[in-house]
Design a protein around this motif. Structure first.
Motif, PDB file in Angstrom:
ATOM      1  N   ASP A  24       0.816  -1.225   0.000  1.00  0.00           N
ATOM      2  CA  ASP A  24       0.000   0.000   0.000  1.00  0.00           C
ATOM      3  C   ASP A  24       0.846   1.269   0.000  1.00  0.00           C
ATOM      4  OD1 ASP A  24      -2.248  -1.520  -0.027  1.00  0.00           O
ATOM      5  OD2 ASP A  24      -2.676  -1.341   2.126  1.00  0.00           O
ATOM      6  N   LEU A  25       2.174   1.121  -0.139  1.00  0.00           N
ATOM      7  CA  LEU A  25       3.113   2.248  -0.207  1.00  0.00           C
ATOM      8  C   LEU A  25       3.097   3.094   1.062  1.00  0.00           C
ATOM      9  CD1 LEU A  25       2.575   3.379  -3.911  1.00  0.00           C
ATOM     10  CD2 LEU A  25       4.185   1.698  -3.019  1.00  0.00           C
ATOM     11  N   LYS A  26       2.826   2.444   2.197  1.00  0.00           N
ATOM     12  CA  LYS A  26       2.908   3.157   3.476  1.00  0.00           C
ATOM     13  C   LYS A  26       4.332   3.069   4.002  1.00  0.00           C
ATOM     14  CE  LYS A  26      -1.820   2.821   5.030  1.00  0.00           C
ATOM     15  NZ  LYS A  26      -2.675   1.646   5.258  1.00  0.00           N
ATOM     16  N   GLU A  27       4.737   4.070   4.751  1.00  0.00           N
ATOM     17  CA  GLU A  27       6.066   4.016   5.367  1.00  0.00           C
ATOM     18  C   GLU A  27       6.069   2.932   6.442  1.00  0.00           C
ATOM     19  OE1 GLU A  27       6.782   7.996   6.759  1.00  0.00           O
ATOM     20  OE2 GLU A  27       7.607   8.613   4.807  1.00  0.00           O
ATOM     21  N   VAL A  28       7.113   2.121   6.466  1.00  0.00           N
ATOM     22  CA  VAL A  28       7.218   1.058   7.477  1.00  0.00           C
ATOM     23  C   VAL A  28       8.625   1.082   8.072  1.00  0.00           C
ATOM     24  CG1 VAL A  28       5.586  -0.451   6.276  1.00  0.00           C
ATOM     25  CG2 VAL A  28       8.031  -0.699   5.816  1.00  0.00           C
ATOM     26  N   TYR A  29       8.766   0.524   9.257  1.00  0.00           N
ATOM     27  CA  TYR A  29      10.114   0.206   9.700  1.00  0.00           C
ATOM     28  C   TYR A  29      10.139  -1.247  10.144  1.00  0.00           C
ATOM     29  CZ  TYR A  29       8.727   0.830  14.605  1.00  0.00           C
ATOM     30  OH  TYR A  29       8.119   0.727  15.817  1.00  0.00           O
ATOM     31  N   TRP A  30      11.273  -1.849   9.891  1.00  0.00           N
ATOM     32  CA  TRP A  30      11.423  -3.296  10.107  1.00  0.00           C
ATOM     33  C   TRP A  30      12.713  -3.522  10.863  1.00  0.00           C
ATOM     34  CZ3 TRP A  30      15.160  -6.455   7.308  1.00  0.00           C
ATOM     35  CH2 TRP A  30      15.002  -7.822   7.497  1.00  0.00           C
ATOM     36  N   ILE A  31      12.584  -4.195  11.995  1.00  0.00           N
ATOM     37  CA  ILE A  31      13.791  -4.589  12.728  1.00  0.00           C
ATOM     38  C   ILE A  31      14.157  -5.990  12.243  1.00  0.00           C
ATOM     39  CG2 ILE A  31      14.727  -5.130  15.017  1.00  0.00           C
ATOM     40  CD1 ILE A  31      14.271  -2.147  14.643  1.00  0.00           C
ATOM     41  N   ASN A  32      15.392  -6.158  11.823  1.00  0.00           N
ATOM     42  CA  ASN A  32      15.838  -7.427  11.241  1.00  0.00           C
ATOM     43  C   ASN A  32      15.919  -8.519  12.311  1.00  0.00           C
ATOM     44  OD1 ASN A  32      17.169  -9.495   9.913  1.00  0.00           O
ATOM     45  ND2 ASN A  32      19.143  -8.410   9.811  1.00  0.00           N
ATOM     46  N   PRO A  33      15.047  -9.543  12.256  1.00  0.00           N
ATOM     47  CA  PRO A  33      15.047 -10.574  13.300  1.00  0.00           C
ATOM     48  C   PRO A  33      16.228 -11.537  13.174  1.00  0.00           C
ATOM     49  CG  PRO A  33      13.459 -11.139  11.594  1.00  0.00           C
ATOM     50  CD  PRO A  33      14.035  -9.802  11.206  1.00  0.00           C
ATOM     51  N   ASN A  34      16.926 -11.483  12.056  1.00  0.00           N
ATOM     52  CA  ASN A  34      18.022 -12.439  11.825  1.00  0.00           C
ATOM     53  C   ASN A  34      19.396 -11.913  12.203  1.00  0.00           C
ATOM     54  OD1 ASN A  34      16.179 -14.329  10.782  1.00  0.00           O
ATOM     55  ND2 ASN A  34      16.192 -13.248   8.826  1.00  0.00           N
TER      56      ASN A  34
END
Ligand SMILES: *Cc1c(COP(=O)(O)O)cnc(C)c1O
Length: 430
Positions: A24-34
């Motif tokens: 949906d082209l929303k801003e996201v942040y992702w913490i890398n679980p690996n």
């Protein structure tokens, strides 16, 4: 929409919920679980290779100094300043320290590409010149300046959205090579014009970065005297970038910046295909281990590294597979399919990735110009979102026990140095 690796988009979303917002082209942040402890990481590239790259750049310093007298101050090294941007810190009301690494001011190419791109061409030049006995190892490399006719026989080719082409084109033409730059449709007119002025052959495609690279590779492979700079897979580009943190360490020490478990260093790196930010993140980890936290930032329309790493599909997925167009004003980041090598190398090292909407970029451009009198090109402003995000969200989750005032953010400014005055003015007035 077609299936992606045998799953429908709906199945993908139910398995990986963040995909909904990404699509949906929303801003996201992702913490890398690996991500794992640095001492447990199996490093695919030996640190001694980065040190070898740094040594090679020193060997070339006398040549570069002769070709580019503006390198006087750094003794022939291509390096950029770092500075505190305190007015930005007050503006976003954070207690954390905020520094800007000004790769936008890197000499010769005016962008982060002056690290990887120039290094790779120098390494190839050394190989040819040693074979021809123009230089000897440990000897005086400045004599290369007198052998343009020798290099004229050889061809350099590269695919680019703009800045890599600029960097490769400018240095290669100076050494004497014939150069062909294959430009994607994102490339700005002034970048093509500047290259043509330097005698570079610019081939334009009405298609994206991945296509321009494929065309360049094909044309180069068909010509035995042609060398192809492969932005998607090159170890040499990577090593050229990875040298940066080894020099940064001294700059931070000089500023009295402490980096330890209680004083984390958080580094915000705008990412396209991944080589530049990947190489720098790799070097940072070698120096600061678990005390440095590299984050990549990508446009919502071209979040190819996030998509590749989050789905585990790596280079098998392109943003278009999920219906995302890849079109962004951040031309340096307009990459729909990222580097497999970088995504896999970053898996245990990277702290996370966040995305940014295009409409923020001109606002940040004007903010940093107004507050600090610094000009950055749009791609180069993306990391300014980082400290704001940390203040709003990440602080709670990622640095639970860290005092806000103990964090040092480095915004990696990646380009803007060669932008013509009239275009700067247009950016800042719009
Ligand atoms: C190329 C570029 C980047 C990103 O580097 P990649 O190696 O493509 O990930 C960031 N900012 C600017 C201005 C660039 O030109």
């Amino acid at each position: 929409m077609e299936k992606i690796n045998n799953k429908t988009v709906e199945e993908w979303i139910s398995e990986k919920p963040l995909l909904k917002d990404i699509i949906d082209l929303k801003e996201v942040y992702w913490i890398n679980p690996n991500k794992i402890a640095y001492e447990d990481v199996k490093l695919p590239v030996a640190i001694s290779e980065i040190e070898r790259a740094e040594k090679r750049l020193k060997d070339f310093a006398p040549f570069l100094l002769r070709a580019y007298p503006e390198l006087e101050e750094t003794g022939g090294l291509i390096e950029s300043p770092i500075r505190e941007i305190d007015a930005v810190r007050s503006h976003i009301k954070t207690e954390s320290k905020i520094l800007l690494k000004e790769d936008s001011l890197l000499p010769i190419a005016g962008s982060i590409k002056a690290r990887g791109g120039i290094y790779e061409i120098l390494k190839y030049t050394e190989e040819l010149a040693l074979k021809e006995s123009i230089i000897e190892e440990g000897g005086d490399y400045s004599v290369l300046y007198d052998h343009k006719d020798f290099f004229k026989k050889y061809k350099i080719q590269v695919g680019s959205t703009g800045n890599l082409g600029l960097s490769i084109g400018i240095i290669s033409a100076e050494i004497g090579y014939e150069v062909i730059v294959h430009m994607s449709k994102d490339a700005q007119e002034w970048k093509k014009n500047l290259l043509r002025e330097k005698g570079v052959n610019v081939v334009e495609y009405d298609s994206d970065f991945t296509y321009a690279v494929a065309q360049g590779r094909k044309k180069s492979d068909a010509d035995p005297l042609s060398y192809f700079v492969d932005d998607e897979n090159s170890l040499d580009l990577f090593l050229g970038y990875a040298v940066a943190p080894f020099r940064l360490k001294k700059q931070l020490d000089d500023l009295g910046i402490i980096v330890d478990a209680d004083h984390p260093l958080v580094v915000h790196l705008p990412a396209g295909v991944g080589g530049g930010p990947g190489g720098i993140a790799y070097g940072l980890k070698a120096i600061y281990g678990d005390n440095v936290h590299p984050f990549f930032v990508e446009p919502v329309n071209a979040a190819s590294i996030l998509l590749g790493m989050y789905t585990g599909l790596y280079e098998e997925v392109a943003v278009k597979d999920f219906g995302i167009d890849g079109i962004t004003i951040a031309d340096g980041l307009a990459v729909g399919r990222a580097s497999d090598f970088i995504m896999k190398t970053m898996e245990p090292l990277l702290s996370g990735i966040y995305t940014i909407e295009d409409l923020r970029l001109p606002v940040y451009q004007r903010d940093i110009y107004r507050l600090e009198d610094i000009y950055l090109e749009p791609s180069s402003c993306a990391g300014l979102l980082g400290p704001i995000l940390f203040k709003e969200n990440l602080n709670d989750e990622y640095f639970k026990d860290i005092d806000e005032k103990n964090i040092t953010h480095i915004i990696w400014g990646t380009g803007g140095g060669l932008v013509p005055e009239e275009i700067k003015r247009k950016h800042l007035e719009e």
